[in-house]
Structures are given as structure tokens and as C-alpha cells.
Design a protein around this motif. Sequence first.
Motif, PDB file in Angstrom:
ATOM      1  N   LYS A  25     -94.301  40.372  -1.422  1.00  0.00           N
ATOM      2  CA  LYS A  25     -93.048  39.666  -1.709  1.00  0.00           C
ATOM      3  C   LYS A  25     -91.831  40.524  -1.394  1.00  0.00           C
ATOM      4  CE  LYS A  25     -95.008  36.607  -5.122  1.00  0.00           C
ATOM      5  NZ  LYS A  25     -95.081  36.198  -6.514  1.00  0.00           N
ATOM      6  N   SER A  26     -92.013  41.843  -1.350  1.00  0.00           N
ATOM      7  CA  SER A  26     -90.882  42.721  -1.047  1.00  0.00           C
ATOM      8  C   SER A  26     -90.611  42.821   0.453  1.00  0.00           C
ATOM      9  CB  SER A  26     -91.131  44.119  -1.627  1.00  0.00           C
ATOM     10  OG  SER A  26     -92.254  44.712  -1.022  1.00  0.00           O
ATOM     11  N   HIS A  27     -91.529  42.343   1.283  1.00  0.00           N
ATOM     12  CA  HIS A  27     -91.356  42.361   2.744  1.00  0.00           C
ATOM     13  C   HIS A  27     -91.827  41.029   3.349  1.00  0.00           C
ATOM     14  CE1 HIS A  27     -91.024  46.643   1.961  1.00  0.00           C
ATOM     15  NE2 HIS A  27     -90.419  46.731   3.126  1.00  0.00           N
ATOM     16  N   PRO A  28     -91.245  39.914   2.950  1.00  0.00           N
ATOM     17  CA  PRO A  28     -91.739  38.612   3.401  1.00  0.00           C
ATOM     18  C   PRO A  28     -91.495  38.315   4.881  1.00  0.00           C
ATOM     19  CG  PRO A  28     -89.685  38.335   2.226  1.00  0.00           C
ATOM     20  CD  PRO A  28     -90.076  39.787   2.085  1.00  0.00           C
ATOM     21  N   ASP A  29     -90.674  39.112   5.542  1.00  0.00           N
ATOM     22  CA  ASP A  29     -90.334  38.868   6.943  1.00  0.00           C
ATOM     23  C   ASP A  29     -91.160  39.706   7.914  1.00  0.00           C
ATOM     24  OD1 ASP A  29     -88.259  37.876   5.393  1.00  0.00           O
ATOM     25  OD2 ASP A  29     -86.729  38.385   6.837  1.00  0.00           O
ATOM     26  N   VAL A  30     -92.057  40.557   7.414  1.00  0.00           N
ATOM     27  CA  VAL A  30     -92.745  41.515   8.273  1.00  0.00           C
ATOM     28  C   VAL A  30     -94.069  40.950   8.792  1.00  0.00           C
ATOM     29  CG1 VAL A  30     -93.750  43.838   8.396  1.00  0.00           C
ATOM     30  CG2 VAL A  30     -91.633  43.461   7.136  1.00  0.00           C
ATOM     31  N   ILE A  31     -94.304  41.139  10.092  1.00  0.00           N
ATOM     32  CA  ILE A  31     -95.571  40.756  10.712  1.00  0.00           C
ATOM     33  C   ILE A  31     -96.184  41.976  11.390  1.00  0.00           C
ATOM     34  CG2 ILE A  31     -94.959  38.331  11.085  1.00  0.00           C
ATOM     35  CD1 ILE A  31     -94.509  39.037  14.065  1.00  0.00           C
ATOM     36  N   ALA A  32     -97.500  41.931  11.541  1.00  0.00           N
ATOM     37  CA  ALA A  32     -98.231  42.959  12.287  1.00  0.00           C
ATOM     38  C   ALA A  32     -98.713  42.342  13.586  1.00  0.00           C
ATOM     39  CB  ALA A  32     -99.424  43.453  11.468  1.00  0.00           C
ATOM     40  N   LEU A  33     -98.519  43.061  14.683  1.00  0.00           N
ATOM     41  CA  LEU A  33     -98.992  42.626  15.999  1.00  0.00           C
ATOM     42  C   LEU A  33     -99.978  43.665  16.509  1.00  0.00           C
ATOM     43  CD1 LEU A  33     -95.579  41.635  17.632  1.00  0.00           C
ATOM     44  CD2 LEU A  33     -97.219  40.138  16.500  1.00  0.00           C
ATOM     45  N   GLY A  34    -101.203  43.233  16.742  1.00  0.00           N
ATOM     46  CA  GLY A  34    -102.226  44.114  17.294  1.00  0.00           C
ATOM     47  C   GLY A  34    -102.476  43.729  18.735  1.00  0.00           C
ATOM     48  N   ALA A  35    -102.233  44.646  19.668  1.00  0.00           N
ATOM     49  CA  ALA A  35    -102.337  44.359  21.103  1.00  0.00           C
ATOM     50  C   ALA A  35    -103.744  43.890  21.474  1.00  0.00           C
ATOM     51  CB  ALA A  35    -101.956  45.590  21.913  1.00  0.00           C
TER      52      ALA A  35
END
Length: 130
Positions: free
Chosen positions: A20-30
Amino acid sequence: MTRIAQVDDHGSAVAWCPSKSHPDVIALGAKDSGGVGFDDYGGELELYDLNICSPESGTPRPRPVGSVKTTSRFASIGWSAGAAGPVADRFRYGLLAGGMIDGSVCVWDPRAIMSGGVGGGKDGGGGGGG
């Protein structure tokens, strides 16, 4: 349907941060070598803040917040919720697990990646491979 945000030039497996403290973050794995520039076999795990929850007006602009090189590319990726109990503070952003194309499974600490630390992985320097 209206596009909210976009990260260009990535053939990636994607996972959304459950914190909830980083709701805008995504991880992209190549998943492919396009744009990675590491080598024919390696890849990269990148974290982006999409800035879609910020009060700024206009079109959100995603920004990279951390990355690590991997010795293998991603087949899949998952992001767990934060831990409970005595390790709750250590893994408050959860854990990232990558299923790599070489058959290995690597685990990273996203908080360490965002702060510029190593973040874990099978080989201690970003994961994947031998």
C-alpha cells in the motif's frame, strides 16, 4: 479504454507491487533481448514508479526506481505481499520471484533494489543461471 501510463520498448513479464505504500510500482522482467543490451542470454529486472496515484496533473510519467542485471531472462514473475511476524519490517515491500528461462527460480528483495542494494537472487548479484 484510456491508457493511463506506458513504459516503452519492453518485452517483459510484469508484476504489480502489492504494498500500500508503493501502489504505483511495477516490476518488469526482460523476456527478450530487445532493449536490454546485457548479452545474448542475460536480462534485467527493472522497477518503475508509474506515478498514477500522484496528485500531479497531466499525463503520468513513469520513472525507473531500481534495476538489477540477471544471468537469464524471465519466463514469469510474481510479487508477494509483505511478510508478517519478526521479518515484517525487513520485507515490507514483499518479495519478487522470477521464473527464469534457464529453469531456475530467483527471489529478490524489491526494497533493496529500490535503495540501490543488490536485492538477492540465486547468484547474490541479481539472480538467474549458474
